[in-house]
Design a protein around this motif. Structure first.
Motif, PDB file in Angstrom:
ATOM      1  N   LEU A   1      84.075 152.652 121.836  1.00 27.78           N
ATOM      2  CA  LEU A   1      83.611 151.979 123.052  1.00 27.78           C
ATOM      3  C   LEU A   1      84.613 152.142 124.189  1.00 27.78           C
ATOM      4  O   LEU A   1      84.224 152.309 125.353  1.00 27.78           O
ATOM      5  N   ASN A   2      85.893 152.096 123.875  1.00 29.82           N
ATOM      6  CA  ASN A   2      86.920 152.336 124.903  1.00 29.82           C
ATOM      7  C   ASN A   2      86.780 153.727 125.492  1.00 29.82           C
ATOM      8  O   ASN A   2      86.882 153.922 126.710  1.00 29.82           O
ATOM      9  N   MET A   3      86.544 154.719 124.612  1.00 26.32           N
ATOM     10  CA  MET A   3      86.378 156.095 125.081  1.00 26.32           C
ATOM     11  C   MET A   3      85.134 156.226 125.942  1.00 26.32           C
ATOM     12  O   MET A   3      85.144 156.860 127.005  1.00 26.32           O
ATOM     13  N   VAL A   4      84.027 155.625 125.501  1.00 28.40           N
ATOM     14  CA  VAL A   4      82.774 155.699 126.260  1.00 28.40           C
ATOM     15  C   VAL A   4      82.940 155.015 127.609  1.00 28.40           C
ATOM     16  O   VAL A   4      82.520 155.546 128.653  1.00 28.40           O
ATOM     17  N   ALA A   5      83.547 153.840 127.610  1.00 27.93           N
ATOM     18  CA  ALA A   5      83.757 153.114 128.868  1.00 27.93           C
ATOM     19  C   ALA A   5      84.599 153.946 129.829  1.00 27.93           C
ATOM     20  O   ALA A   5      84.301 154.034 131.030  1.00 27.93           O
ATOM     21  N   ASP A   6      85.631 154.572 129.297  1.00 31.02           N
ATOM     22  CA  ASP A   6      86.508 155.393 130.128  1.00 31.02           C
ATOM     23  C   ASP A   6      85.754 156.600 130.691  1.00 31.02           C
ATOM     24  O   ASP A   6      85.850 156.920 131.876  1.00 31.02           O
ATOM     25  N   LYS A   7      84.967 157.263 129.832  1.00 29.41           N
ATOM     26  CA  LYS A   7      84.239 158.456 130.263  1.00 29.41           C
ATOM     27  C   LYS A   7      83.134 158.099 131.267  1.00 29.41           C
ATOM     28  O   LYS A   7      82.827 158.874 132.163  1.00 29.41           O
ATOM     29  N   LEU A   8      82.541 156.906 131.110  1.00 28.03           N
ATOM     30  CA  LEU A   8      81.492 156.481 132.043  1.00 28.03           C
ATOM     31  C   LEU A   8      82.069 155.840 133.295  1.00 28.03           C
ATOM     32  O   LEU A   8      81.336 155.597 134.260  1.00 28.03           O
ATOM     33  N   GLY A   9      83.369 155.551 133.267  1.00 28.33           N
ATOM     34  CA  GLY A   9      83.962 154.873 134.412  1.00 28.33           C
ATOM     35  C   GLY A   9      83.537 153.422 134.500  1.00 28.33           C
ATOM     36  O   GLY A   9      83.469 152.842 135.588  1.00 28.33           O
TER      37      GLY A   9
END
Length: 524
Positions: free
Chosen positions: A396-404
């Motif tokens: 989720l951290n990675m997804v949040a980061d990639k989605l901004g």
């Protein structure tokens, strides 16, 4: 007419039931779960709707043919949407939209990967010829060793590219690894590294570029629901919440089924659509199998597993329908999944944002995010009870980061997680290997468990664990092969197989003065 008992209402079981019921057989499907579709079924979380497993349909022509063989038109049952672009691939320093628009593909390749001019056109032209040779092999029965000497199979041996890996084959066209990966990443879902899988699988990306990638309104689960309706319309039966405890046998002969509630069912032929290795280790009396006894199954090679998150979120995202984020060190990531069996700290991630195409899957202004992370199967020994929470937070951290979106957690209204342990325990997938047996040449064709199962009489297989292999349309093809095996045995008229749909590749001709890039046009 003969009584046919089908174990499992996954896509293979539904397809073979459709075909045989239409031919007049007395067909009954026994399904343990309360729903049809197996892994191709629906998950509902409040007002949000997700596919459990497959999220797109390719090789549409096979599904069309299965419906046509029952006198029906698939387009009367489901609303198909041709996705363009098909999906977006994101590397650490660039992204590319994979599309059936050849001009656009050529433009992107020339811009992002200079020095690869003409590579796409050559790949499409040469791989089209390869598929034309290999397709009949994927549609032919492989029930005895002599089937390997069928002239069509012999003709295809060269195209299997024994000794060449998928990356070897793609490197003949594309000279940058990232571009090769754009046409090879599907191998991961066959249980193999693209640096080790057979070069024959270069056809996988070609099939998408030639024939398209489709979404079904409401999800791919609508396909298996439609297939269930066709079974019933054709006179077949589907008994949900009716799990099978054991195969009834008399020596090598399968005579019927013993259900979990104690009922005994007699049948002339039994077709197994359950996960192959799970079925062999749970449904067959110990000591009856030799080739596929539990100790030998344990030594087979299996696909990876998947870590799944299904999120109903109170937000819309500027994200394509399908996106794949590659790990920065993709080769290391693949080796962690397939060889060293380690949890990656830099995984590749697939995410589906279906609401950009299909408003029916989420309430207005909200989204369904389907997140899939390829991970090792349960031969890894990973304790998912302990690791699932931290891994979920990392993803989720990675997804949040990639989605901004730094506060993605605040938008999550509904959530479901499926780990490899859950696949094995709840969905009955052997070792959590979501894509079944691996597709090494030693486990393909006649070396894969056979549609007419070689260890038991009056017993047949459909699904990803038999010939021709895993993947939704290939599973449907296994159903046609199995149905034809039964029809041939009973001296009935066989179900026809259409030639591969034609794809016209346009090349610049000397007589033309235009200098536009070559383009591809399809009739899919």
């Amino acid at each position: 007419m003969k009584k046919i008992a089908v174990v499992g209402a996954g896509p293979g079981g539904l397809a073979v039931a459709m075909l045989l019921a239409h031919k007049g057989y007395e067909v009954t499907i026994y399904e343990k779960q309360a729903y049809v579709g197996g892994r191709t079924s629906e998950i509902k979380l409040g007002d949000y709707k997700f596919d459990m497993g497959p999220t797109f349909l390719n090789m549409l022509y096979i599904a069309e043919e299965i419906f046509e063989l029952t006198g029906r038109n698939i387009h009367d049952y489901v609303d198909l949407i041709d996705l363009n672009p098909m999906y977006q691939l994101i590397y650490h320093n660039k992204k590319i939209n994979m599309t059936r628009d050849a001009d656009e593909m050529i433009r992107q390749i020339n811009e992002l990967f200079p020095g690869n001019e003409g590579s796409y056109e050559r790949y499409m032209e040469q791989t089209q010829k390869k598929l034309e040779v290999l397709a009949p092999v994927l549609q032919a029965p492989m029930n005895k060793l002599t089937d390997l000497f069928n002239p069509k199979v012999m003709k295809a041996f060269k195209e299997l590219e024994i000794g060449n890996s998928l990356v070897d084959t793609l490197s003949k066209f594309f000279n940058e690894e990232e571009l090769q990966l754009a046409f090879t990443f599907q191998a991961k879902y066959l249980g193999m590294s693209p640096w080790e899988s057979p070069g024959a699988f270069s056809i996988l990306s070609y099939i998408e570029h030639a024939y398209g990638v489709y979404h079904i309104k409401g999800g791919i689960n609508k396909l298996t629901q439609a297939m269930g309706r066709v079974v019933l319309e054709s006179g077949g039966k589907i008994l949900l919440n009716n799990g099978v405890k054991k195969l009834k046998t008399k020596g090598r002969k399968v005579t019927g089924l013993l259900l979990e509630d104690g009922q005994e069912i007699e049948a002339d032929e039994v077709i197994i659509n359950g996960d192959f290795a799970h079925a062999m280790t749970h449904l067959v009396e110990p000591g009856l199998l030799k080739k596929y006894k539990p100790e030998k199954l344990e030594k087979k090679q299996y696909s990876c597993s998947t870590f799944m998150l299904y999120l109903g979120v109170n937000k819309r995202f500027d994200l394509p329908h399908h996106t794949i984020w590659f790990a920065k060190d993709y080769r290391k990531n693949v080796e962690e999944i397939t060889k060293t069996k380690l949890m990656s700290e830099d995984p590749s991630i697939y995410i589906q944002n279906a609401v950009v195409t299909d408003e029916t899957v989420a309430p207005k202004g909200k989204s369904t995010l389907y997140i899939l992370v390829p991970v090792p199967n349960n031969m890894s020994g990973i304790d998912w009870a302990e690791k699932a929470g931290p891994f979920r937070d990392m993803v989720l951290n990675m997804v949040a980061d990639k989605l901004g979106v730094k506060d993605i957690w605040e938008y999550i209204e509904e959530e479901k997680m499926i780990t490899p342990a859950d696949w094995e325990r709840d969905i009955h997938v052997y070792k959590g290997a979501t894509f079944n047996l691996g597709h090494q040449l030693s486990q393909m064709l006649v070396f894969r468990p056979r549609n007419k199962f070689e260890e038991l009489d009056q017993c047949w297989l459909v699904g990803g664990g038999t010939h021709p292999g895993s993947g939704l349309p290939i599973i449907l093809e296994s159903a046609r092969i199995t149905a034809n095996g039964i029809l041939q045995q009973d001296k009935q008229t066989l179900l026809p197989v259409k030639p591969l749909p034609k794809v016209e590749l346009y090349k610049k001709k000397e007589a033309q003065l235009h200098h536009q890039p070559a383009a591809i046009q399809t009739n899919a």
